[in-house]
Design an enzyme around this catalytic site. Structure first.
Site, PDB file in Angstrom:
ATOM      1  N   GLN A   1       0.898  -1.244  -0.027  1.00 52.51           N
ATOM      2  CA  GLN A   1      -0.021  -0.113   0.068  1.00 52.51           C
ATOM      3  C   GLN A   1       0.736   1.388  -0.171  1.00 52.51           C
ATOM      4  O   GLN A   1       0.230   2.446  -0.227  1.00 52.51           O
ATOM      5  CB  GLN A   1      -1.055  -0.067   1.106  1.00 52.51           C
ATOM      6  CG  GLN A   1      -0.271   0.074   2.661  1.00 52.51           C
ATOM      7  CD  GLN A   1      -1.344   0.064   3.735  1.00 52.51           C
ATOM      8  OE1 GLN A   1      -1.609  -1.052   4.005  1.00 52.51           O
ATOM      9  NE2 GLN A   1      -1.343   1.231   4.441  1.00 52.51           N
TER      10      GLN A   1
ATOM     11  N   CYS B   1      -5.207   0.472   3.725  1.00 54.59           N
ATOM     12  CA  CYS B   1      -5.411  -1.070   4.028  1.00 54.59           C
ATOM     13  C   CYS B   1      -6.694  -1.439   3.697  1.00 54.59           C
ATOM     14  O   CYS B   1      -6.782  -2.588   3.309  1.00 54.59           O
ATOM     15  CB  CYS B   1      -4.834  -0.994   5.458  1.00 54.59           C
ATOM     16  SG  CYS B   1      -5.814  -0.216   6.412  1.00 54.59           S
TER      17      CYS B   1
ATOM     18  N   HIS C   1      -6.155  -1.345  11.598  1.00 54.11           N
ATOM     19  CA  HIS C   1      -5.314  -2.168  10.224  1.00 54.11           C
ATOM     20  C   HIS C   1      -6.495  -3.124   9.883  1.00 54.11           C
ATOM     21  O   HIS C   1      -6.628  -3.886  10.490  1.00 54.11           O
ATOM     22  CB  HIS C   1      -4.096  -2.444  10.491  1.00 54.11           C
ATOM     23  CG  HIS C   1      -3.216  -2.739   9.490  1.00 54.11           C
ATOM     24  ND1 HIS C   1      -3.180  -1.982   8.376  1.00 54.11           N
ATOM     25  CD2 HIS C   1      -2.666  -3.768   9.194  1.00 54.11           C
ATOM     26  CE1 HIS C   1      -2.474  -2.628   7.319  1.00 54.11           C
ATOM     27  NE2 HIS C   1      -2.056  -3.727   7.914  1.00 54.11           N
TER      28      HIS C   1
END
Length: 476
Positions: free
Chosen positions: A281, A287, A423
């Protein structure tokens, strides 16, 4: 070499001398950054007294000496709020007239100075008042010099002058590690000032990794990674996604039906062709897009027999419900893909790592979805559903991931709050390693992270919130 960049040769001049002083100072700096700087303590502080008694007890349990030792003088002490309270204590310990079967607090020191054996010890005690527990994070002792150490009010003066040579040796070692880090990850800094700053951050991060290592309950190895010159705040703002923890922003999804059968002992969709290679990324908090496309890649493979790498950049540019590199939610991404009409391939709509104008073309769509589902929060049910239906989009608290290298990560819960999820990743399988159950997690930080781009997390205790946000697209 470009003259405007200060690379490895620039670091050498003047660094060792500065580090000699800093090594001593860093012992009292924050263990994990904010929220608080060290506060000097008086000997009468109740918390300090408790920490000293705990350190004395642990010291005596770990020594083979016949007689008990107790603190005869506190040289310096501080405390710091670090997900609990960390006490840093430098003190003299002297032997008493009591053998180990005696009560330590009632024992007197030898009145004859020639019988008094004294050590100078550095203790780090981590106290968690709300759990009623204490942990000795560090103990480092050496014989006291013949002349008594001078009184000091500085919490930074933790290493006696006799260890000057050791400090220099440690400084040279640290500089060598930093140079290796710069070469391995192709790091360059524009000025000497920036290089010095990154070196100090690198030094602090080594300490953080050491603490994670010493307290990990699994088989993980933590250490130097490509993120080792970033503060916790920088790492979070660049690579993580705080929107995930804001439950009020999540769009409702239909609950997934339970799996038809129990979970097999282990399963890995990498072995069955449903997972594309690890992606990166970059310096973009996208993410959420990688987690969702990974799930859809697996769903499309299971329905059509073809594994296609799908475009995350399409979501970064065209998803109007999410915030591109500033974060997003899988539930929003599924809805956006339905609205757009599908996803293009990675080759047709390649990743740039920053938001641009939407260049989506419906004629290039190669995969579409019909709806999305929210999975059970029971880890056994998640495993059964995954084995039966494909890789799952999940999210977790990524605190321990910054310095993860390999093995099964099992950080203490206090370092991995399950409600502070930041995340999004892809759950591709599960199993056991040497009796330790784990989840196999595809990350989006490139193949030079972790185990060829993967992170393995302990399975079975809802660790780091891994069970909170399981979801999947539906392809009819």
């Amino acid at each position: 070499m470009d003259a405007k960049y200060c690379l490895i040769p620039c670091l050498v001049l003047g660094v060792v001398a500065g580090l000699v002083q800093t090594l001593g100072e860093d012992l009292d700096r924050p263990l994990f950054g904010p929220p608080g700087s060290p506060v000097k303590l008086l000997d009468s502080d109740p918390g300090l007294k408790k920490a000293v008694l705990f350190a004395e007890e642990r010291y005596n349990l770990g020594t083979n000496a016949m007689h008990l030792r107790r603190v005869s003088r506190i040289i310096s002490a501080s405390k710091q709020l670090v997900k609990g309270i960390r006490y840093t204590i430098t003190a003299e310990l002297s032997n008493t007239q009591c053998k180990k079967s005696s009560m330590l607090r009632t024992c007197d020191f030898y009145p004859e100075s020639h019988k008094l054996k004294t050590e100078v010890c550095l203790f780090e005690v981590w106290d968690i008042p709300w759990q009623g527990s204490s942990t000795l994070l560090r103990q480092k002792c050496h014989p006291a010099a013949e002349s008594s150490p001078k009184e000091t009010n500085s919490v930074d003066e933790l290493v006696p002058p006799t260890s000057q040579a050791l400090q220099e040796q440690e400084s040279v070692k640290l500089l060598g590690m930093f140079k290796e880090f710069m070469v391995k990850y192709n790091k360059g800094y524009r000025t000497q000032e920036e290089a010095d700053q990154r070196l100090q951050i690198f030094h602090q991060n080594l300490k953080t990794a050491e603490k994670l290592q010493s307290l990990d309950q699994g088989s993980a190895e933590y250490g130097v990674t490509k993120f080792s010159d970033l503060t916790e705040e920088e790492f979070s703002s660049i690579y993580l996604n705080p929107l995930l923890s804001q439950r009020n922003l999540h769009r409702p999804m239909k609950p997934a039906a339970p799996a038809r059968g129990p979970a097999p002992d282990s399963w890995d969709w990498r072995d069955h062709g449903a997972v594309t290679s690890v992606k990166n990324q970059g310096m973009c908090g996208s993410c959420w897009a990688f987690s969702v496309t990974g799930n859809i890649e697996g769903q499309w493979f299971l329905k059509n027999g073809t594994l296609v790498s799908l475009s995350e950049q399409e979501l970064v540019d065209c998803d109007k419900l999410d915030n591109a590199c500033r974060g997003g939610l899988p539930s929003n991404a599924y809805a956006s893909i339905e609205t757009l009409g599908g996803l293009e391939t990675e080759a047709d709509y390649s990743y740039t790592g920053h938001k641009a104008s939407c260049d989506f073309t419906s004629k290039k769509v190669v995969a579409y979805i019909n709806s999305s589902l929210e999975l059970s929060k029971d880890e056994k049910e998640i495993a059964a559903w995954l084995a039966e239906n494909g890789p799952v989009s999940v999210a977790l608290n990524a605190f321990a991931m910054q310095f993860y290298k390999k093995g099964v990560s099992h950080p203490l819960r206090i370092f991995c709050n399950p409600w502070m999820i930041d995340h999004a990743v892809l759950l591709v399988g599960y199993g056991e390693r040497k009796g330790i159950p784990f989840w196999a997690i595809k990350n989006s930080w490139g193949e030079d992270y972790g185990e060829q781009g993967y992170y393995n997390l302990y399975r079975g205790s809802k660790l780091c919130g891994i069970n909170q946000m399981g979801s999947s697209a539906v392809v009819n």
